[in-house]
Design a protein around this motif. Sequence first.
Motif, PDB file in Angstrom:
ATOM      1  N   ALA A   1       0.891  -1.169   0.000  1.00  0.00           N
ATOM      2  CA  ALA A   1       0.000   0.000   0.000  1.00  0.00           C
ATOM      3  C   ALA A   1       0.926   1.215   0.000  1.00  0.00           C
ATOM      4  O   ALA A   1       1.447   1.602   1.041  1.00  0.00           O
ATOM      5  CB  ALA A   1      -0.897  -0.019   1.223  1.00  0.00           C
ATOM      6  N   ILE A   2       1.141   1.768  -1.191  1.00  0.00           N
ATOM      7  CA  ILE A   2       2.192   2.778  -1.400  1.00  0.00           C
ATOM      8  C   ILE A   2       1.598   4.154  -1.143  1.00  0.00           C
ATOM      9  O   ILE A   2       0.856   4.692  -1.966  1.00  0.00           O
ATOM     10  CB  ILE A   2       2.760   2.645  -2.827  1.00  0.00           C
ATOM     11  CG1 ILE A   2       3.308   1.221  -3.016  1.00  0.00           C
ATOM     12  CG2 ILE A   2       3.848   3.689  -3.075  1.00  0.00           C
ATOM     13  CD1 ILE A   2       3.736   0.905  -4.431  1.00  0.00           C
ATOM     14  N   THR A   3       1.964   4.705   0.009  1.00  0.00           N
ATOM     15  CA  THR A   3       1.309   5.920   0.512  1.00  0.00           C
ATOM     16  C   THR A   3       1.944   7.211  -0.006  1.00  0.00           C
ATOM     17  O   THR A   3       1.630   8.288   0.505  1.00  0.00           O
ATOM     18  CB  THR A   3       1.374   5.909   2.050  1.00  0.00           C
ATOM     19  OG1 THR A   3       2.744   5.629   2.420  1.00  0.00           O
ATOM     20  CG2 THR A   3       0.454   4.875   2.636  1.00  0.00           C
ATOM     21  N   GLY A   4       2.833   7.105  -0.988  1.00  0.00           N
ATOM     22  CA  GLY A   4       3.454   8.312  -1.534  1.00  0.00           C
ATOM     23  C   GLY A   4       4.735   7.956  -2.263  1.00  0.00           C
ATOM     24  O   GLY A   4       4.819   6.887  -2.877  1.00  0.00           O
ATOM     25  N   HIS A   5       5.734   8.819  -2.166  1.00  0.00           N
ATOM     26  CA  HIS A   5       6.993   8.608  -2.890  1.00  0.00           C
ATOM     27  C   HIS A   5       7.587   7.242  -2.593  1.00  0.00           C
ATOM     28  O   HIS A   5       7.527   6.757  -1.455  1.00  0.00           O
ATOM     29  CB  HIS A   5       8.011   9.678  -2.499  1.00  0.00           C
ATOM     30  CG  HIS A   5       7.645  11.042  -2.982  1.00  0.00           C
ATOM     31  ND1 HIS A   5       7.603  11.362  -4.328  1.00  0.00           N
ATOM     32  CD2 HIS A   5       7.302  12.164  -2.322  1.00  0.00           C
ATOM     33  CE1 HIS A   5       7.245  12.627  -4.461  1.00  0.00           C
ATOM     34  NE2 HIS A   5       7.041  13.144  -3.261  1.00  0.00           N
ATOM     35  N   SER A   6       8.182   6.667  -3.621  1.00  0.00           N
ATOM     36  CA  SER A   6       8.761   5.335  -3.474  1.00  0.00           C
ATOM     37  C   SER A   6       9.906   5.135  -4.465  1.00  0.00           C
ATOM     38  O   SER A   6       9.895   4.211  -5.266  1.00  0.00           O
ATOM     39  CB  SER A   6       7.666   4.285  -3.683  1.00  0.00           C
ATOM     40  OG  SER A   6       8.127   3.018  -3.331  1.00  0.00           O
ATOM     41  N   PRO A   7      10.930   6.009  -4.411  1.00  0.00           N
ATOM     42  CA  PRO A   7      12.040   5.886  -5.357  1.00  0.00           C
ATOM     43  C   PRO A   7      13.037   4.821  -4.897  1.00  0.00           C
ATOM     44  O   PRO A   7      13.069   4.460  -3.723  1.00  0.00           O
ATOM     45  CB  PRO A   7      12.694   7.266  -5.287  1.00  0.00           C
ATOM     46  CG  PRO A   7      12.459   7.711  -3.881  1.00  0.00           C
ATOM     47  CD  PRO A   7      11.076   7.165  -3.513  1.00  0.00           C
ATOM     48  N   ALA A   8      13.833   4.329  -5.857  1.00  0.00           N
ATOM     49  CA  ALA A   8      14.977   3.452  -5.607  1.00  0.00           C
ATOM     50  C   ALA A   8      14.661   2.362  -4.584  1.00  0.00           C
ATOM     51  O   ALA A   8      13.817   1.503  -4.823  1.00  0.00           O
ATOM     52  CB  ALA A   8      16.189   4.288  -5.180  1.00  0.00           C
ATOM     53  N   GLY A   9      15.306   2.413  -3.407  1.00  0.00           N
ATOM     54  CA  GLY A   9      15.107   1.378  -2.395  1.00  0.00           C
ATOM     55  C   GLY A   9      13.655   1.188  -1.996  1.00  0.00           C
ATOM     56  O   GLY A   9      13.235   0.074  -1.668  1.00  0.00           O
ATOM     57  N   GLY A  10      12.864   2.246  -2.033  1.00  0.00           N
ATOM     58  CA  GLY A  10      11.436   2.121  -1.738  1.00  0.00           C
ATOM     59  C   GLY A  10      10.747   1.283  -2.797  1.00  0.00           C
ATOM     60  O   GLY A  10       9.918   0.412  -2.504  1.00  0.00           O
ATOM     61  N   CYS A  11      11.126   1.511  -4.040  1.00  0.00           N
ATOM     62  CA  CYS A  11      10.588   0.728  -5.162  1.00  0.00           C
ATOM     63  C   CYS A  11      11.058  -0.726  -5.079  1.00  0.00           C
ATOM     64  O   CYS A  11      10.313  -1.647  -5.390  1.00  0.00           O
ATOM     65  CB  CYS A  11      11.018   1.387  -6.474  1.00  0.00           C
ATOM     66  SG  CYS A  11      10.353   0.603  -7.944  1.00  0.00           S
ATOM     67  N   VAL A  12      12.311  -0.924  -4.635  1.00  0.00           N
ATOM     68  CA  VAL A  12      12.868  -2.280  -4.501  1.00  0.00           C
ATOM     69  C   VAL A  12      11.974  -3.127  -3.597  1.00  0.00           C
ATOM     70  O   VAL A  12      11.645  -4.268  -3.923  1.00  0.00           O
ATOM     71  CB  VAL A  12      14.302  -2.221  -3.927  1.00  0.00           C
ATOM     72  CG1 VAL A  12      14.789  -3.621  -3.545  1.00  0.00           C
ATOM     73  CG2 VAL A  12      15.254  -1.577  -4.926  1.00  0.00           C
ATOM     74  N   LEU A  13      11.572  -2.558  -2.455  1.00  0.00           N
ATOM     75  CA  LEU A  13      10.681  -3.304  -1.556  1.00  0.00           C
ATOM     76  C   LEU A  13       9.354  -3.604  -2.250  1.00  0.00           C
ATOM     77  O   LEU A  13       8.853  -4.727  -2.214  1.00  0.00           O
ATOM     78  CB  LEU A  13      10.415  -2.489  -0.278  1.00  0.00           C
ATOM     79  CG  LEU A  13      11.631  -2.158   0.596  1.00  0.00           C
ATOM     80  CD1 LEU A  13      11.195  -1.339   1.800  1.00  0.00           C
ATOM     81  CD2 LEU A  13      12.370  -3.426   1.037  1.00  0.00           C
ATOM     82  N   ALA A  14       8.794  -2.585  -2.895  1.00  0.00           N
ATOM     83  CA  ALA A  14       7.448  -2.712  -3.463  1.00  0.00           C
ATOM     84  C   ALA A  14       7.371  -3.766  -4.575  1.00  0.00           C
ATOM     85  O   ALA A  14       6.365  -4.474  -4.694  1.00  0.00           O
ATOM     86  CB  ALA A  14       6.979  -1.350  -3.993  1.00  0.00           C
ATOM     87  N   ILE A  15       8.422  -3.873  -5.388  1.00  0.00           N
ATOM     88  CA  ILE A  15       8.328  -4.786  -6.543  1.00  0.00           C
ATOM     89  C   ILE A  15       8.440  -6.254  -6.151  1.00  0.00           C
ATOM     90  O   ILE A  15       8.267  -7.125  -7.001  1.00  0.00           O
ATOM     91  CB  ILE A  15       9.361  -4.469  -7.646  1.00  0.00           C
ATOM     92  CG1 ILE A  15      10.776  -4.469  -7.098  1.00  0.00           C
ATOM     93  CG2 ILE A  15       9.008  -3.173  -8.347  1.00  0.00           C
ATOM     94  CD1 ILE A  15      11.827  -4.207  -8.174  1.00  0.00           C
ATOM     95  N   THR A  16       8.695  -6.537  -4.886  1.00  0.00           N
ATOM     96  CA  THR A  16       8.692  -7.942  -4.472  1.00  0.00           C
ATOM     97  C   THR A  16       7.286  -8.422  -4.131  1.00  0.00           C
ATOM     98  O   THR A  16       7.068  -9.621  -4.004  1.00  0.00           O
ATOM     99  CB  THR A  16       9.575  -8.149  -3.216  1.00  0.00           C
ATOM    100  OG1 THR A  16       9.013  -7.401  -2.133  1.00  0.00           O
ATOM    101  CG2 THR A  16      11.002  -7.693  -3.463  1.00  0.00           C
TER     102      THR A  16
END
Lengths: 258, 258, 258
Positions: C99-114
Motif C-alpha cells: 500500500a504505497i502511501t506516496g513517494h517510493s524511489p529506488a530502495g522504496g521501489c525495490v521493496l514494493a516490486i517484491t
Amino acid sequence: MNTLEIIHKENYSIVRMKRGKVNAINHEMVRELSIVFEEMEEASSIKGVILTGQPHYFSAGLDLIELIRYNEEEINDFFRAFGELYDQLLRFPKPFISAITGHSPAGGCVLAITSDNRYMAEGEKYRIGLNEVAVNIQISQGLIDAYAFWLGEGLANRYILEGKLLLGPEALAAGLVDDLVPLNEVLEIAENKMKQYLKADPEIWLATKKKLRKHWLEKTSIERGSLKEAAKLWWKPEIREKMEAYVKSFSNKKNTSK
Amino acid sequence: MNTLEIIHKENYSIVRMKRGKVNAINHEMVRELSIVFEEMEEASSIKGVILTGQPHYFSAGLDLIELIRYNEEEINDFFRAFGELYDQLLRFPKPFISAITGHSPAGGCVLAITSDNRYMAEGEKYRIGLNEVAVNIQISQGLIDAYAFWLGEGLANRYILEGKLLLGPEALAAGLVDDLVPLNEVLEIAENKMKQYLKADPEIWLATKKKLRKHWLEKTSIERGSLKEAAKLWWKPEIREKMEAYVKSFSNKKNTSK
Amino acid sequence: MNTLEIIHKENYSIVRMKRGKVNAINHEMVRELSIVFEEMEEASSIKGVILTGQPHYFSAGLDLIELIRYNEEEINDFFRAFGELYDQLLRFPKPFISAITGHSPAGGCVLAITSDNRYMAEGEKYRIGLNEVAVNIQISQGLIDAYAFWLGEGLANRYILEGKLLLGPEALAAGLVDDLVPLNEVLEIAENKMKQYLKADPEIWLATKKKLRKHWLEKTSIERGSLKEAAKLWWKPEIREKMEAYVKSFSNKKNTSK
C-alpha cells in the motif's frame, strides 16, 4: 565512406546513412557500418553514437534490386556480414540511439532495434517493422527475440506472423519506438537524450546496459544455421518469383511516391 | 463426431464446437478435438484451421457437472488427455485461429491461447480468462507460461492470482485477444486472416511460427507432475465442497442467463 | 521495533514503516523488516502481509545521509543484508501487498516490486521507480529482472537506462502499480484485495504464486558478485563526489518541500 557521412560532436558522433534517397542496404553499406562502429567502439574520445538517415527514409531495408543480382556466394557473404553487423550493434558498449527520419521497414528496422532508444519522425506515412514474412524472406531467431524484447512476445508474434509494417502511432503504442517527434527535430531530440546519458557515470551506465541485455544476448547468437536457411530459401523458385514481383512493384511505387 | 462440426473450405477448415449451448468440455470432446486436429495436421489439402463455438459461448470451460461424477481414474485420464490436447494444439504446425463467439472462461480460454490469433465477439457480457484460482482448480505451469507469453508476466501474474475473467475490452487491452468484432462477423474476420496467412510462402510462414514459439515451447512440457497435482487437489475435501457449491451456483445462473 | 509498526488484523497483518517522515532505509530498518517477515512467514495465524508507509512517503529509498558515513565493512554488510531482504520478500510464501502511501524511489521501489500487488496513492507529485543510474548507484541484475517482470523488458530497459522516476499515471500505464487510489483509501483497498485472496484455497493460491514466479526466481539469485560490485563502485571518487552533491541537494530539497 561511400554510403555514410560521419559528424563528430564534442563527445559523441552521428552516423548518417546516405546511399541514395532511400538508404537501401547493400553489402558495401553493411561493410562500412561495421568498420565505423568498430572504430567508434575503440575511440575513447567518442562516448556514444547516433545512427540516422535521410529525410523520409531512415533505411528502406535490404537493397533487393541489387541483391537479386547477387550469385549464391555473394548472397551467402551478404547474409553472413549483415548477421555479424547486427550482432556487433547489439553488443555496442556505449550509448547508441537511432534517429529515425522516416520509413524503416525490414532491414532498416533491424538496424534500429539494436539501439538503446528510437526516436521516429512523426507523420502518418512513415512505417517501421519486421515485415519479412510479407516479402518472403526467412526471419532469423535473433530478430524475433529482439522484437519480443521491445514489444513483448504477444505483439511480436502477431506482427511478425502477418509481416506488418507499423505506422508511427502503432509503433509507439507497441513500444517499438520511444517517441514520435517532428522530422526536423528527430536528430536534436536524439542528441538531447545522448547528452543526458553522457552525464551518468560511464562505468555504471555501461554495466547497466549489459545487465539489461544479459538474457537477450544469452538467447541470441549469430546463428549461422539460420542464415544458411535464409540463403537457401532465397533460391526457392516460388519465393524468387514473388520477390521479383515485389521488387518490380516496389520500383514502380518509388516512381509515384516521393 | 458428437461434439464437433467440421466445415471444409477451399484450403482450410473450420472446427465448430457444438456440445449443447455452452460447449462445456468433457472427455469425449477432448478426444474428438485431438483426433480432428491430428487429421488436419496430416491432410496436405488443409492449410490452416479455425476453431469456433456457438453463439454466446466459445466454450464455458471444463464440464464440472460431468467431471464431478468422474472417479479417480477417470479424473486422472481426463486431465492427462486435456494436457496432451493442449500440447498438441500448441505445436499445431499450420495457421490456427480462434473465432471466439462469446464466453470463454478457464478451459475455453485454454484452447484459445494455443492459437495464433484470437478474434472475440464484442459485447459487454462476454468474458474470457484463466480463472482457475477463483474456482479452486490448480493451474499448471504451462498455462501460466502461455498467459505470460500473450499478456506479459506482470499482467499474467495479476490476473491469474485473482482468478480474473476479463471482459472483451480488458482482454483486448491486455493482449489476450487481437480484436473485438460483432458476433455475426467473428468467423468471417478469422477467415479473412486465414486467407491472408495462406498467401505467404507456407515453408517460411511455418518456420516463422516455430521460431516465435521456440522459447515458449522449451519452457513448457506436458508436466505430468503438475497434472498429478491438479488431480490430487481435485479430491481435497475443502476444495471439493467449494467446487460443488460453484457447480450448483453455476447451474442456477444458467437458468436465469441466456 | 524502532522503525516498524505492526498491526494485526483478523487473519493478516499490516507492517507500517515509520522511520521519520520519509522512511529512509538504513541497516536497522533492513534488519527489522527481515525479522518481521520471517516471523510472519512462520506464524500460521497470519495468512498474508500488507507493507505500507507514512503519508506522502512509502519510503524515500536508501538513507544516503546515513550510508555515506558507513565505513567499508558497514557498507558491505548493509548491501548484503539489503540483498538478502529483497530475496526473502521475493520468496515470501503468502499473499503480500504494498500500500504505497506516496513517494517510493529506488530502495522504496525495490521493496514494493517484491510484492504481489501495488496500490499507489494518486496525486501528481508522488514518484516511484528504479532511478539508480541517475544517482550513481550500480543496479543489480536481480532488480533489472524484477522490473522486466512487471514492466516488460522494453520499458524496463528504457526507464532504467535513464534512471527515471515515474509519476503515478506513468507507473500505472507501465504496469509498475496496479491502481492509483486516494491516499486515505490506499490501505483499505490493499486490505480488500487481501481479503479477496484469503477466500481462495491457500494451498492452491500459494502453489499458483510459486508457478507465476518460477522463471523469475530461477533467473535471480542473491548475486554476491553483483553486490560486491555495487559496494566497490560506492567508493569510486567521481561517484562519491556526485553522491555527496546529491545528498546535499536532497537535504536542501527536504527543507523546502513538505
